[in-house]
Design a protein around this motif. Structure first.
Motif, PDB file in Angstrom:
ATOM      1  N   ASP A 113       0.827  -1.210   0.000  1.00 11.48           N
ATOM      2  CA  ASP A 113       0.000   0.000   0.000  1.00 11.48           C
ATOM      3  C   ASP A 113       0.858   1.254   0.000  1.00 11.48           C
ATOM      4  O   ASP A 113       0.507   2.254  -0.632  1.00 11.48           O
ATOM      5  CB  ASP A 113      -0.936  -0.003   1.209  1.00 11.48           C
ATOM      6  N   ALA A 140      -4.806   4.358  -0.535  1.00 11.38           N
ATOM      7  CA  ALA A 140      -3.719   3.422  -0.222  1.00 11.38           C
ATOM      8  C   ALA A 140      -3.173   3.662   1.178  1.00 11.38           C
ATOM      9  O   ALA A 140      -2.816   2.711   1.890  1.00 11.38           O
ATOM     10  CB  ALA A 140      -2.606   3.553  -1.255  1.00 11.38           C
ATOM     11  N   ARG A 144       1.826   1.658  -3.529  1.00 16.07           N
ATOM     12  CA  ARG A 144       0.731   2.202  -4.336  1.00 16.07           C
ATOM     13  C   ARG A 144       0.518   3.686  -4.064  1.00 16.07           C
ATOM     14  O   ARG A 144       0.247   4.467  -4.976  1.00 16.07           O
ATOM     15  CB  ARG A 144      -0.549   1.408  -4.065  1.00 16.07           C
TER      16      ARG A 144
END
Length: 481
Positions: A148, A305, A151
């Motif tokens: 995450d 994210a 991202r």
């Protein structure tokens, strides 16, 4: 033996990889902004095509080399663009850092020491200690925290790229707008000076008639008042002209007075009747093309994210690590088999008693995600509003400019007739003064309307994201319905 130990560590890491990447980020949200099939104020018929230049480099459609040079200079040296470019470089570096977090960390260490201590019998001894080896650490991304973060960094990078393009659009449009205002002010100044010269000639004529006994002091003073009123407009126009030159210089990254000589030549405004709009498209096409919308979309993806990053703190973090090296009392013994040493293990960290803080951080991340999504929808609505407003302004300014052109032609004819009637004694000088005032007003209004028409077209191109090529839409958490 060392090969076996290294292979064992790699096998354990490979087994854990199969369990990684389970993101806890929220599912994508869908925009609730309704989109129409077209723009209400889009030009129709011949006005919907453009042969001279595409939207992507709109300034070239005006066929003005001076404008082309200024825009090119601004895109290279404008300070706002330099800031945006530096922010983009930072986003790229942080994206590379986030990517690297997914891979093991390997540290080389070496040491040498001289140790004095007592043995079991209490006798002092002095020994040398040498070591060399590798420390390996790797976090198993079981619950997607690192993924995450990656991202989020990738979305920040996309937002930075779109932000730079948005800044380029704004700077190119600002240069074009100020350039056209400069040419419009030059035209107004030319009209004022030409009118002043004509009015000064009329004043001499009236004063001569008064001296000859065929005129009155009333006519002379009225003519002198008109001359002074016209002369008073010139300093204000010169002031505005200087400030516009200063603005253009700063936009191109130069000191304020750097363009005084270059922009001193008077040039007319470009003819706009042959310049219209090319492939306006639908509102959905516009939103895909506008970099500010794409930047806001990417910011939503980054915020979503980071919610996953915050949620991952609820789960344990497992780190695999080990050391492979050699220890010896003499440097020459480091290559001996007995000098080899290793350790391999795993570490689990879980904040079991800290869930109150973690939930607070998750709530904060959720709020930032909602704010980013609301900001995205605000950007979408602002883009639609700007485009419709720019289109209606362009359409109406074209109509206004044409009407004022006809009015200026009629005012000039009326002024010529009034002068001839005064010369032959058919009418008094008051009619001449009124006609001159109307002519000056009509010419000024025409110059202003032509400037407004040019700048309104710039506004249309800016709203349509002129200045950058349309790229693929950002794959973000916010999607248009």
């Amino acid at each position: 033996m060392m090969f076996f130990r290294v292979s064992l560590m790699a096998a354990a890491a490979a087994a854990t990889v199969a369990l990684t990447g389970c993101s806890t980020a929220p599912a994508p949200k869908q925009s609730e902004v309704p989109l129409s099939s077209g723009f209400a104020n889009a030009p129709q018929g011949d006005a919907a095509t453009l042969a001279q230049a595409p939207v992507g480099r709109f300034w070239q459609g005006f066929n003005d080399t001076g404008l082309d040079a200024l825009v090119a200079r601004a895109l290279q040296a404008n300070t706002d663009l330099r800031v945006a470019a530096a922010n983009l470089r930072e986003a790229r570096a942080l994206s590379r850092f986030a990517d690297a977090q997914l891979f093991p960390t390997v540290d080389l260490n070496a040491g040498a020491a001289r140790v004095r201590a007592r043995d079991d019998q209490g006798n002092p001894q002095t020994n040398n200690a040498f070591s060399v080896g590798f420390d390996v650490r790797w976090e198993a991304d079981l619950f997607g925290r690192l993924s995450d973060e990656r991202r989020a960094a990738a979305a920040d990078l996309l937002a930075g790229e779109a932000g730079l393009r948005s800044a380029q659009v704004s700077v190119a449009a600002e240069v074009a707008r100020n350039y056209f205002e400069l040419r419009g002010l030059q035209e107004q100044l030319r009209v004022a000076r030409q009118s002043l010269e004509t009015q000064q000639g009329a004043l001499k004529l009236v004063a001569g008639r008064q001296e000859a006994g065929r005129g009155t002091g009333f006519d002379t003073e009225r003519a002198r008042s008109l001359v002074q009123s016209t002369a008073a407009t010139i300093p204000a126009l010169e002031m505005s002209l200087a400030r516009t030159r200063y603005r253009l210089a700063v936009l191109t990254g130069q000191p304020p007075t750097a363009l005084d000589v270059e922009l001193s030549d008077v040039k007319p405004l470009p003819g706009l009747r042959t310049i219209a709009l090319d492939r306006i498209g639908t509102p959905e096409d516009l939103l895909r093309r506008r970099p500010d919308v794409r930047a806001a979309e990417a910011q939503v993806a980054a915020a979503a994210a980071r919610v996953g990053v915050a949620r991952a703190a609820m789960f344990p973090r497992i780190t695999l690590g080990g050391t492979i090296g050699q220890n010896a009392s003499r440097i020459g013994d480091l290559n001996d088999g007995p000098a080899y040493a290793y350790n391999l293990g795993a570490q689990l960290v879980w904040n079991l008693l800290d869930f109150g803080r973690i939930r607070a951080q998750i709530a904060a991340a959720d709020a930032r995600n909602e704010a980013a999504f609301a900001s995205y929808e605000r950007t979408v609505l602002a883009a639609l509003e700007e485009t419709e407003g720019a289109l209606v302004t362009y359409n109406r300014s074209q109509q206004q400019a044409q009407a004022l052109f006809d009015a200026a032609v009629s005012a000039e004819r009326a002024a010529n007739i009034a002068r001839e009637r005064f010369k032959v004694g058919i009418s008094d000088f008051l009619a001449v003064l009124d006609a001159e005032r109307e002519l000056l007003t009509a010419r000024n209004q025409l110059a202003q309307s032509q400037t407004a028409a040019a700048t309104s077209l710039v506004g249309v191109y800016k709203a349509l994201a002129g200045g950058v090529e349309a790229d693929a839409p950002v794959q973000a958490q916010a999607t248009m319905r």
